[in-house]
Design a protein around this motif. Structure first.
Motif, PDB file in Angstrom:
ATOM      1  N   LEU A 141       3.923  17.479  -6.803  1.00  0.00           N
ATOM      2  CA  LEU A 141       4.211  17.877  -5.964  1.00  0.00           C
ATOM      3  C   LEU A 141       4.356  17.599  -4.965  1.00  0.00           C
ATOM      4  O   LEU A 141       4.761  17.249  -3.410  1.00  0.00           O
ATOM      5  CB  LEU A 141       2.643  18.084  -4.997  1.00  0.00           C
ATOM      6  N   GLY A 142       5.448  15.877  -5.172  1.00  0.00           N
ATOM      7  CA  GLY A 142       5.315  15.192  -4.166  1.00  0.00           C
ATOM      8  C   GLY A 142       6.709  14.648  -3.957  1.00  0.00           C
ATOM      9  O   GLY A 142       7.784  16.059  -4.843  1.00  0.00           O
ATOM     10  N   THR A 148      -0.583   7.359  -4.106  1.00  0.00           N
ATOM     11  CA  THR A 148      -0.202   8.434  -4.826  1.00  0.00           C
ATOM     12  C   THR A 148      -0.096   9.188  -4.448  1.00  0.00           C
ATOM     13  O   THR A 148      -0.112   9.532  -3.287  1.00  0.00           O
ATOM     14  CB  THR A 148      -2.500   8.467  -5.728  1.00  0.00           C
ATOM     15  N   ARG A 149      -0.289  10.646  -5.114  1.00  0.00           N
ATOM     16  CA  ARG A 149       0.031  11.910  -4.724  1.00  0.00           C
ATOM     17  C   ARG A 149      -1.136  12.897  -3.956  1.00  0.00           C
ATOM     18  O   ARG A 149      -0.711  12.770  -2.714  1.00  0.00           O
ATOM     19  CB  ARG A 149      -0.147  12.696  -5.977  1.00  0.00           C
ATOM     20  N   TRP A 150      -2.353  12.148  -3.987  1.00  0.00           N
ATOM     21  CA  TRP A 150      -3.147  13.152  -3.327  1.00  0.00           C
ATOM     22  C   TRP A 150      -3.528  12.125  -1.858  1.00  0.00           C
ATOM     23  O   TRP A 150      -3.654  12.308  -1.368  1.00  0.00           O
ATOM     24  CB  TRP A 150      -4.478  12.992  -4.102  1.00  0.00           C
ATOM     25  N   GLN A 151      -2.989  10.858  -2.397  1.00  0.00           N
ATOM     26  CA  GLN A 151      -2.942  10.361  -0.921  1.00  0.00           C
ATOM     27  C   GLN A 151      -1.623  10.236   0.212  1.00  0.00           C
ATOM     28  O   GLN A 151      -2.207  10.785   1.407  1.00  0.00           O
ATOM     29  CB  GLN A 151      -2.728   8.600  -1.079  1.00  0.00           C
ATOM     30  N   LYS A 174      -9.482  17.510  -7.092  1.00  0.00           N
ATOM     31  CA  LYS A 174      -8.821  17.226  -6.348  1.00  0.00           C
ATOM     32  C   LYS A 174      -6.730  16.163  -5.991  1.00  0.00           C
ATOM     33  O   LYS A 174      -6.331  16.824  -6.333  1.00  0.00           O
ATOM     34  CB  LYS A 174      -8.454  17.446  -5.120  1.00  0.00           C
ATOM     35  N   GLU A 175      -7.653  15.045  -7.073  1.00  0.00           N
ATOM     36  CA  GLU A 175      -6.369  13.603  -6.880  1.00  0.00           C
ATOM     37  C   GLU A 175      -6.099  13.993  -8.415  1.00  0.00           C
ATOM     38  O   GLU A 175      -4.540  14.113  -8.857  1.00  0.00           O
ATOM     39  CB  GLU A 175      -7.631  11.960  -6.972  1.00  0.00           C
ATOM     40  N   GLN A 176      -6.930  14.989  -9.287  1.00  0.00           N
ATOM     41  CA  GLN A 176      -6.248  14.478 -10.864  1.00  0.00           C
ATOM     42  C   GLN A 176      -5.345  16.152 -10.389  1.00  0.00           C
ATOM     43  O   GLN A 176      -4.027  16.219 -11.157  1.00  0.00           O
ATOM     44  CB  GLN A 176      -6.770  15.421 -11.837  1.00  0.00           C
ATOM     45  N   ALA A 177      -5.545  16.999  -9.727  1.00  0.00           N
ATOM     46  CA  ALA A 177      -4.512  18.489  -9.502  1.00  0.00           C
ATOM     47  C   ALA A 177      -3.486  17.788  -9.125  1.00  0.00           C
ATOM     48  O   ALA A 177      -2.509  18.559  -9.147  1.00  0.00           O
ATOM     49  CB  ALA A 177      -5.587  19.683  -8.600  1.00  0.00           C
ATOM     50  N   ILE A 237       0.663  -1.232   0.066  1.00  0.00           N
ATOM     51  CA  ILE A 237       0.178  -0.090   0.020  1.00  0.00           C
ATOM     52  C   ILE A 237       0.418   1.084  -0.048  1.00  0.00           C
ATOM     53  O   ILE A 237       0.793   2.000  -0.511  1.00  0.00           O
ATOM     54  CB  ILE A 237      -0.464   0.144   1.279  1.00  0.00           C
ATOM     55  N   TYR A 238       2.001   1.082   0.757  1.00  0.00           N
ATOM     56  CA  TYR A 238       2.441   2.334   1.123  1.00  0.00           C
ATOM     57  C   TYR A 238       3.610   2.777  -0.224  1.00  0.00           C
ATOM     58  O   TYR A 238       4.177   3.540   0.049  1.00  0.00           O
ATOM     59  CB  TYR A 238       3.005   2.728   2.343  1.00  0.00           C
ATOM     60  N   ARG A 239       3.662   1.204  -1.269  1.00  0.00           N
ATOM     61  CA  ARG A 239       4.552   2.106  -1.750  1.00  0.00           C
ATOM     62  C   ARG A 239       4.373   2.073  -3.585  1.00  0.00           C
ATOM     63  O   ARG A 239       4.543   3.099  -3.878  1.00  0.00           O
ATOM     64  CB  ARG A 239       5.950   0.468  -2.345  1.00  0.00           C
TER      65      ARG A 239
END
Lengths: 283, 318
Positions: free
Chosen positions: B249-250, B55-58, B240-243, B50-52
């Motif tokens: 931003l990661g 997504t950026r939003w997560q 927001k997910e797409q943005a 999961i943590y690998r």
């Protein structure tokens, strides 16, 4: 830029309406007076009746401020890339393409050298008509290059801001242009060269929170919108209407954040006089 | 660490965890240890998977996790002899930015950071970590103090943005941030920046210019928050997910475009899952960075810091 909500950002129709049309007669958007083109030019693109300042781009500011025949544009070849391959409702590349063809501008800033009443300067001017005058990598790079010309040739640096803020399509790279330009101004400051910042309608977001607010002298055109957050964002935050004249040039003058509010017709003379004062110790 | 908030993508893990807890309660009377061991192995696999693949939003959600360590947590657990210094000497003290003198592994430093609150009351006090101009001006004053006494500066970034309020504008939010950017570009002392949570736009950058810019694995840093980006470019709050994806931003995105210099790894599941390990990593990382920077002269530090930011940006020249 406005950090939370700015719905009008990409409404090109509004921008097109507010920009200077090229026809023989122009109607003032404030008082509806019909103005003959020649008269408008003589009035530095302000309304002779109500003093409303039209939004004009860099080429007209060059006409207004720079001595005839002295203007040399620089770094026009510096163009936006799309490093993040940014796509929202449309690809960034398509937005750029449209902006080039619609405006015939190199980006949201034009830079060069010229003279103001005989005083040689490095000069830059933003173009609000190019994607809302948004600051991406090109604006930051050209700002620094223009300023470096001032540094190398020991000239003052004069820069006109007109921007909604940082360009979202270059994300963190746009944000870093605030750092880049401000870092350069610390270097220019150490060399003792004057930097005059001129704020026009509108100057908000990342541009206001970096080089626009760092002038040795800061001049605002009358009634320009100047601030960090956009008015709509603030209204949403505080849940009430903003007072009349909030974030306008006169408000900033009253609160101590600009040195002068100057009519565009007086701008050239005032810049020349200021520079003569500031450069007097250099000769 | 028991978490009070479970994020959507963490639910399968939490479900397994509670199952194990139930079984452990029965383990005294029943011989089910092999089954428990088996479940624990499963959980480890699930976690790393999961943590690998977050997504950026997560990751934005982890960066905003209410249990995530904030500036004062790092100050309390990584530093000693901290003395908080207050006020901008002009208007008031801004609790959304904390600053003071402290010792890190025997080295005296000035530490400055955004501070969020953990509950309604403390969030109101801290203004949700959104500084007013006086916060930036307090930082300005203390940056000068640090330079005067030859102390390195450490800034911890964690803000949803500079406060967009009426009084903030009246008191010159833009000017306050701009002046910090200039001062931080000429400070003749080492500056290390760590984005520990949210790095939202000018509000974050206002204390964010350093010789080294570090970022925690799950932190985010960009010109705008994904929700606001969605509302402006998509004209709806629903993208927001797409943005978040589009903004890149990661930490792994930003190291590629040289906006940051180093990614600081977090414990599996995020800093809040094992704060003690996180604090340990932070102490080691900061010490290492300062050991290197403190060897350089003030002039070199300024020159290198400027050069690093002059280099930022991507453009073409035909």
């Amino acid at each position: 830029m406005a950090w939370f909500l700015r719905k009008n950002r990409n409404i090109t129709t509004e921008q097109q309406l507010r920009e200077m049309p090229d026809g023989l007669w122009t109607k003032c958007p404030e008082c509806a007076t019909i103005i003959y083109r020649k008269e408008l030019e003589e009035n530095a693109y302000t309304c002779p009746k109500c003093d409303s300042h039209f939004r004009i781009g860099s080429s007209k500011y060059v006409d207004v401020l720079i001595d005839h025949g002295t203007w040399v544009e620089t770094d026009r070849q510096v163009r936006s890339a799309d490093p993040l391959e940014f796509i929202d409702t449309r690809p960034y590349k398509a937005r750029l393409k449209e902006a080039y063809s619609r405006t015939d501008l190199p980006d949201a800033v034009t830079t060069g050298t010229g003279a103001v009443h005989g005083v040689p300067i490095a000069f830059g001017c933003m173009n609000f008509g190019f994607i809302g005058g948004s600051m991406g990598s090109v604006v930051g790079e050209k700002f620094v290059r223009a300023g470096r010309r001032a540094l190398d040739q020991k000239m003052p640096f004069v820069f006109i801001s007109a921007s909604g803020g940082a360009r979202m399509q270059e994300a963190a790279l746009s944000l870093m242009q605030m750092a880049k330009t401000s870092a350069f101004l610390s270097e220019l400051g150490e060399a003792g060269l004057p930097y005059i910042s001129i704020l026009t309608d509108p100057t908000t977001g990342g541009v206001s929170a970096s080089y626009a607010m760092l002038g040795d002298v800061i001049i605002a055109e009358p009634k320009a919108l100047i601030g960090f957050a956009g008015p709509r964002v603030i209204e949403q935050t505080i849940r009430r209407k903003l007072p009349e004249g909030f974030q306008r040039s006169e408000f900033l003058l009253e609160h101590g954040f600009v040195d002068l509010v100057t009519h565009r017709k007086e701008l050239k003379k005032q810049i020349a006089t200021l520079l003569t004062h500031l450069m007097s110790g250099k000769s | 660490m028991a978490s009070t908030t479970t994020l959507e993508f963490e639910k399968p893990i939490v479900e397994l965890e509670s199952k194990i807890e139930e079984m452990k309660a029965l383990a005294d009377t029943l011989d089910i240890q092999p089954q428990i061991d088996d479940l624990e192995r499963q959980i480890e696999i699930l976690r790393s998977e999961i943590y690998r693949n977050l997504t950026r939003w997560q990751r934005v959600q982890i960066a905003r996790h209410p249990d995530r360590p904030y500036t004062l947590d790092y100050i309390t657990h990584c530093f000693t002899d901290f003395i908080e210094l207050h006020g901008d000497r002009a208007y008031r003290d801004d609790p959304a930015i904390v600053a003071g003198l402290a010792t890190l592994n025997g080295r005296h430093v000035m530490v400055v950071g955004h501070q969020k609150g953990r509950d309604t009351k403390s969030n109101l006090y801290r203004n949700f970590g959104m500084p007013n101009p006086e916060g930036y001006r307090k930082a300005y004053r203390l940056f000068e103090t640090a330079e005067k006494f030859g102390l390195p500066v450490i800034c911890l970034l964690d803000t949803p943005g500079a406060f967009p309020g009426l009084e903030a504008e009246e008191r010159g939010q833009a000017e306050a941030i701009a002046r910090n950017l200039k001062l931080m570009s000429q400070l003749k002392t080492p500056i290390v920046i760590v984005v520990i949570g949210e790095g939202a736009s000018g509000g974050a950058l206002g204390i964010g210019i350093g010789n080294r810019v570090l970022m925690l694995e799950n932190a985010w840093y960009s010109v705008i928050a994904p929700e606001s980006c969605s509302s402006i470019l998509w004209r709806s709050w629903d993208y927001k997910e797409q943005a978040a994806e589009a903004l890149r931003l990661g930490a792994t995105d930003l190291i590629k475009v040289k906006v940051i210099d180093r990614i600081v790894p977090e414990p599996v599941g995020g800093a809040h899952r094992d704060p003690v390990a996180m604090f340990q990593t932070m102490v080691e990382t900061l010490t290492e960075e300062l050991d290197a920077l403190c060897k350089l002269s003030g002039e070199t530090l300024v020159k290198e810091r400027r050069a690093k930011f002059y280099d930022m940006g991507v453009w073409t020249e035909a």
